[in-house]
Design a protein around this motif. Structure first.
Motif: not given
Length: 202
Positions: A43-45, A133-140, A157-164, A166-175
């Protein structure tokens, strides 16, 4: 993965719950060996892109609507990623990308497997907002699957990762790529580390 027991207190009630505690993340040669074996979801940002849309003069010819596009660091990082993946003989069986220009650019500069554009990986046409939320569930769900052959790369993207996640998505850097086996994180690869990973692996 190991498991630990934790006590949860809520609404005046005490309950016993199970909490998953991931084991040590793979790095270096062991991570490369796991990637070579396949069966992973990456899974890549998308690579580095300025938060502002380009000016008419700076917009690429194939970006007529002037979406956000990769900067020079993003282009170089994505190129180095692709070169390392090929040199390390890491099988990428499928690439699924957000429809945004910057996400598709990331795949194009990396020159990886044929790309499939997936709306669920996108930003809803609202850049940093609009993820459902549907996008987050699809990604999970996608992150939890086991590819039948090789590995699958998802560029989002960052918002998709953060929502899907929440335990680590917000910490993923560009690339950055987060490596998952059946939904469990087994490693993380910042985009700048690919050349060093290539040098370190046999």
């Amino acid at each position: 993965m190991t498991w630990s027991l934790v006590w949860v207190v809520a609404a005046g009630m005490t309950a016993l719950a199970m909490q998953a505690v991931p084991g040590p993340a793979l790095t270096g040669a062991p991570l490369v060996a796991s990637l070579r074996s396949g069966g992973l979801v990456l899974v890549m940002r998308h690579a580095s892109a300025p938060r502002e849309a380009p000016s008419p003069k700076a917009a690429h010819a194939d970006n007529p609507t002037r979406e956000r596009q990769l900067d020079i660091d993003g282009e170089r990082g994505a190129t180095a990623l692709g070169e390392a993946v090929r040199a390390l003989r890491i099988p990428i069986a499928a690439v699924r990308s957000s429809p945004t220009y910057r996400a598709r650019q990331t795949v194009q500069f990396a020159r990886l497997a044929p790309m499939t554009v997936v709306e669920a990986l996108g930003d809803g046409g609202q850049s940093m907002a609009g993820v459902t939320q549907a996008q987050a569930e699809w990604l999970r769900d996608e992150a939890a699957m086991t590819p039948p052959a090789g590995n699958v790369l998802l560029v989002t993207h960052a918002p998709n990762l953060t929502r899907a996640f929440p335990e680590w998505g917000a910490t993923v850097a560009d690339g950055e790529i987060v490596v998952l086996r059946q939904g469990v994180v087994v490693g993380r690869i910042p985009i700048a580390q690919w050349p060093a990973l290539q040098r370190a692996a046999p």
